[in-house]
Structures are given as C-alpha cells and as structure tokens.
Scaffold this motif. Sequence first.
Motif, PDB file in Angstrom:
ATOM      1  N   HIS A   1     -37.920  -8.431 104.186  1.00  0.00           N
ATOM      2  CA  HIS A   1     -39.400  -8.324 103.280  1.00  0.00           C
ATOM      3  C   HIS A   1     -39.909  -6.941 103.911  1.00  0.00           C
ATOM      4  O   HIS A   1     -39.683  -6.848 105.190  1.00  0.00           O
ATOM      5  N   PHE A   2     -40.608  -6.601 103.054  1.00  0.00           N
ATOM      6  CA  PHE A   2     -41.320  -5.247 103.680  1.00  0.00           C
ATOM      7  C   PHE A   2     -42.881  -5.487 103.799  1.00  0.00           C
ATOM      8  O   PHE A   2     -43.595  -6.374 103.060  1.00  0.00           O
ATOM      9  N   GLY A   3     -43.515  -4.860 104.737  1.00  0.00           N
ATOM     10  CA  GLY A   3     -44.728  -5.085 104.988  1.00  0.00           C
ATOM     11  C   GLY A   3     -45.310  -3.874 105.721  1.00  0.00           C
ATOM     12  O   GLY A   3     -44.647  -2.971 106.090  1.00  0.00           O
ATOM     13  N   PHE A   4     -46.430  -3.930 106.218  1.00  0.00           N
ATOM     14  CA  PHE A   4     -47.254  -3.013 107.143  1.00  0.00           C
ATOM     15  C   PHE A   4     -47.166  -3.446 108.656  1.00  0.00           C
ATOM     16  O   PHE A   4     -46.970  -4.618 108.900  1.00  0.00           O
ATOM     17  N   ILE A   5     -47.262  -2.587 109.275  1.00  0.00           N
ATOM     18  CA  ILE A   5     -47.191  -2.637 111.000  1.00  0.00           C
ATOM     19  C   ILE A   5     -48.666  -2.831 111.205  1.00  0.00           C
ATOM     20  O   ILE A   5     -49.332  -1.711 111.020  1.00  0.00           O
ATOM     21  N   ALA A   6     -49.377  -3.865 111.842  1.00  0.00           N
ATOM     22  CA  ALA A   6     -50.672  -3.854 112.177  1.00  0.00           C
ATOM     23  C   ALA A   6     -51.139  -2.414 113.260  1.00  0.00           C
ATOM     24  O   ALA A   6     -52.349  -2.234 112.728  1.00  0.00           O
ATOM     25  N   GLN A   7     -50.327  -2.206 114.095  1.00  0.00           N
ATOM     26  CA  GLN A   7     -50.903  -1.154 114.784  1.00  0.00           C
ATOM     27  C   GLN A   7     -50.847   0.283 114.034  1.00  0.00           C
ATOM     28  O   GLN A   7     -51.654   0.848 114.360  1.00  0.00           O
TER      29      GLN A   7
ATOM     30  N   GLY B   1     -58.738  -6.632 108.154  1.00  0.00           N
ATOM     31  CA  GLY B   1     -57.666  -7.452 108.033  1.00  0.00           C
ATOM     32  C   GLY B   1     -56.558  -7.520 109.070  1.00  0.00           C
ATOM     33  O   GLY B   1     -55.773  -8.026 109.147  1.00  0.00           O
ATOM     34  N   ILE B   2     -57.076  -6.804 110.350  1.00  0.00           N
ATOM     35  CA  ILE B   2     -56.371  -6.871 111.538  1.00  0.00           C
ATOM     36  C   ILE B   2     -56.727  -8.097 112.308  1.00  0.00           C
ATOM     37  O   ILE B   2     -58.071  -8.151 112.793  1.00  0.00           O
ATOM     38  N   VAL B   3     -55.774  -8.891 112.737  1.00  0.00           N
ATOM     39  CA  VAL B   3     -56.298  -9.744 113.428  1.00  0.00           C
ATOM     40  C   VAL B   3     -55.697  -9.915 114.977  1.00  0.00           C
ATOM     41  O   VAL B   3     -54.417  -9.802 114.884  1.00  0.00           O
ATOM     42  N   SER B   4     -56.291  -9.913 115.835  1.00  0.00           N
ATOM     43  CA  SER B   4     -56.030  -9.966 117.193  1.00  0.00           C
ATOM     44  C   SER B   4     -55.814 -11.246 117.791  1.00  0.00           C
ATOM     45  O   SER B   4     -56.849 -12.043 117.805  1.00  0.00           O
ATOM     46  N   GLU B   5     -54.574 -11.622 117.929  1.00  0.00           N
ATOM     47  CA  GLU B   5     -54.239 -13.087 118.719  1.00  0.00           C
ATOM     48  C   GLU B   5     -54.674 -12.947 120.173  1.00  0.00           C
ATOM     49  O   GLU B   5     -54.893 -11.828 120.737  1.00  0.00           O
ATOM     50  N   SER B   6     -54.780 -14.374 120.629  1.00  0.00           N
ATOM     51  CA  SER B   6     -55.110 -14.544 122.036  1.00  0.00           C
ATOM     52  C   SER B   6     -54.047 -13.773 123.044  1.00  0.00           C
ATOM     53  O   SER B   6     -54.631 -13.282 124.000  1.00  0.00           O
ATOM     54  N   ASP B   7     -52.977 -13.456 122.697  1.00  0.00           N
ATOM     55  CA  ASP B   7     -51.927 -13.009 123.392  1.00  0.00           C
ATOM     56  C   ASP B   7     -51.990 -11.552 123.431  1.00  0.00           C
ATOM     57  O   ASP B   7     -50.890 -10.789 123.848  1.00  0.00           O
ATOM     58  N   GLY B   8     -52.849 -11.078 122.525  1.00  0.00           N
ATOM     59  CA  GLY B   8     -52.903  -9.667 122.332  1.00  0.00           C
ATOM     60  C   GLY B   8     -52.096  -9.151 121.136  1.00  0.00           C
ATOM     61  O   GLY B   8     -52.213  -7.830 121.018  1.00  0.00           O
ATOM     62  N   ILE B   9     -51.399  -9.620 120.516  1.00  0.00           N
ATOM     63  CA  ILE B   9     -50.348  -9.510 119.555  1.00  0.00           C
ATOM     64  C   ILE B   9     -51.288  -9.175 118.066  1.00  0.00           C
ATOM     65  O   ILE B   9     -52.304 -10.059 117.730  1.00  0.00           O
ATOM     66  N   LEU B  10     -51.274  -8.155 117.356  1.00  0.00           N
ATOM     67  CA  LEU B  10     -51.961  -7.993 116.325  1.00  0.00           C
ATOM     68  C   LEU B  10     -51.123  -8.432 115.035  1.00  0.00           C
ATOM     69  O   LEU B  10     -49.836  -8.412 115.018  1.00  0.00           O
ATOM     70  N   SER B  11     -51.827  -8.864 114.095  1.00  0.00           N
ATOM     71  CA  SER B  11     -51.388  -9.153 112.897  1.00  0.00           C
ATOM     72  C   SER B  11     -52.059  -8.717 111.790  1.00  0.00           C
ATOM     73  O   SER B  11     -53.111  -8.422 112.162  1.00  0.00           O
ATOM     74  N   LEU B  12     -51.617  -9.126 110.452  1.00  0.00           N
ATOM     75  CA  LEU B  12     -52.452  -8.524 109.195  1.00  0.00           C
ATOM     76  C   LEU B  12     -52.646  -9.921 108.253  1.00  0.00           C
ATOM     77  O   LEU B  12     -51.800 -10.682 108.206  1.00  0.00           O
ATOM     78  N   SER B  13     -54.012  -9.712 107.857  1.00  0.00           N
ATOM     79  CA  SER B  13     -54.378 -10.627 106.785  1.00  0.00           C
ATOM     80  C   SER B  13     -54.537 -10.042 105.569  1.00  0.00           C
ATOM     81  O   SER B  13     -55.248  -9.174 105.123  1.00  0.00           O
ATOM     82  N   TYR B  14     -53.544  -9.884 104.958  1.00  0.00           N
ATOM     83  CA  TYR B  14     -53.069  -9.174 103.563  1.00  0.00           C
ATOM     84  C   TYR B  14     -54.258  -9.523 102.795  1.00  0.00           C
ATOM     85  O   TYR B  14     -54.648  -8.579 101.830  1.00  0.00           O
ATOM     86  N   ASN B  15     -54.835 -10.804 102.415  1.00  0.00           N
ATOM     87  CA  ASN B  15     -56.056 -10.951 101.628  1.00  0.00           C
ATOM     88  C   ASN B  15     -56.943 -10.036 101.736  1.00  0.00           C
ATOM     89  O   ASN B  15     -57.675  -9.740 100.867  1.00  0.00           O
ATOM     90  N   ASP B  16     -57.292  -9.782 102.960  1.00  0.00           N
ATOM     91  CA  ASP B  16     -58.483  -8.753 103.524  1.00  0.00           C
ATOM     92  C   ASP B  16     -58.274  -7.398 103.089  1.00  0.00           C
ATOM     93  O   ASP B  16     -59.231  -6.626 102.986  1.00  0.00           O
ATOM     94  N   PHE B  17     -57.088  -7.231 102.483  1.00  0.00           N
ATOM     95  CA  PHE B  17     -56.893  -5.936 101.902  1.00  0.00           C
ATOM     96  C   PHE B  17     -57.223  -5.611 100.404  1.00  0.00           C
ATOM     97  O   PHE B  17     -57.714  -4.553  99.954  1.00  0.00           O
ATOM     98  N   HIS B  18     -57.259  -6.685  99.658  1.00  0.00           N
ATOM     99  CA  HIS B  18     -57.463  -6.412  98.238  1.00  0.00           C
ATOM    100  C   HIS B  18     -58.976  -5.810  97.734  1.00  0.00           C
ATOM    101  O   HIS B  18     -59.022  -4.775  96.982  1.00  0.00           O
ATOM    102  N   ALA B  19     -59.880  -6.132  98.491  1.00  0.00           N
ATOM    103  CA  ALA B  19     -61.229  -5.588  98.238  1.00  0.00           C
ATOM    104  C   ALA B  19     -61.159  -4.028  98.479  1.00  0.00           C
ATOM    105  O   ALA B  19     -61.593  -3.456  97.785  1.00  0.00           O
ATOM    106  N   MET B  20     -60.623  -3.532  99.789  1.00  0.00           N
ATOM    107  CA  MET B  20     -60.471  -2.321 100.146  1.00  0.00           C
ATOM    108  C   MET B  20     -59.549  -1.600  99.174  1.00  0.00           C
ATOM    109  O   MET B  20     -59.832  -0.443  98.878  1.00  0.00           O
TER     110      MET B  20
END
Length: 86
Positions: free
Chosen positions: A12-18, A32-51
């Motif tokens: 699967h292809f996607g973006f790298i949060a960093q 759409g960038i979500v910072s987890e408690s352990d410092g790992i970043l992830s992306l919420s793709y739904n937040d990209f639609h409006a942008m």
Amino acid sequence: EELNPYYIPGTHFGFIAQEIEGLLNNDYPNNGIVSESDGILSLSYNDFHAMHIMYGQYLKKQIINLKEEIESLKSELNSLKASTEV
C-alpha cells in the motif's frame, strides 16, 4: 497493475507523517498529523480531504487568472504587431 509500473502486490502506498509535517510547517492546525503518546506520528487521511478541495479551488482560480493574463498579453502583442506593420 499493467498501467502502474510501481505496483507491487500486497503493498500500500501512502504519505510519511514526518514529510507532511515538514511541508505544512505547522501553518495548518488541523493538518491530519496525529502525535501519539510515544512520539510516533501518524496521519488521519480524512483530515486531508478539505485541504485537497481548498487547494483545488485555489489552483482553479490561479488557472483562470493566468488564462486571462495570457489573453491580455496576446491582445497587447497583436496591437504592437499591428502598429509596427504600418
């Protein structure tokens, strides 16, 4: 599969949060960038639609403006050509 030379079965292809974070420069609070408690970043793709939609609208306006500018420059060029042909 045949149309995409980069297709690899089971991947699967996607973006790298960093990388996205670096592009947005923290200018967009709901980026759409979500910072987890352990410092790992992830992306919420739904937040990209409006942008995406907003940027598409911006690009459409830019295209319209550039087309108008081209037509204006063509008209000016034709006027200059006509004045030098006399």
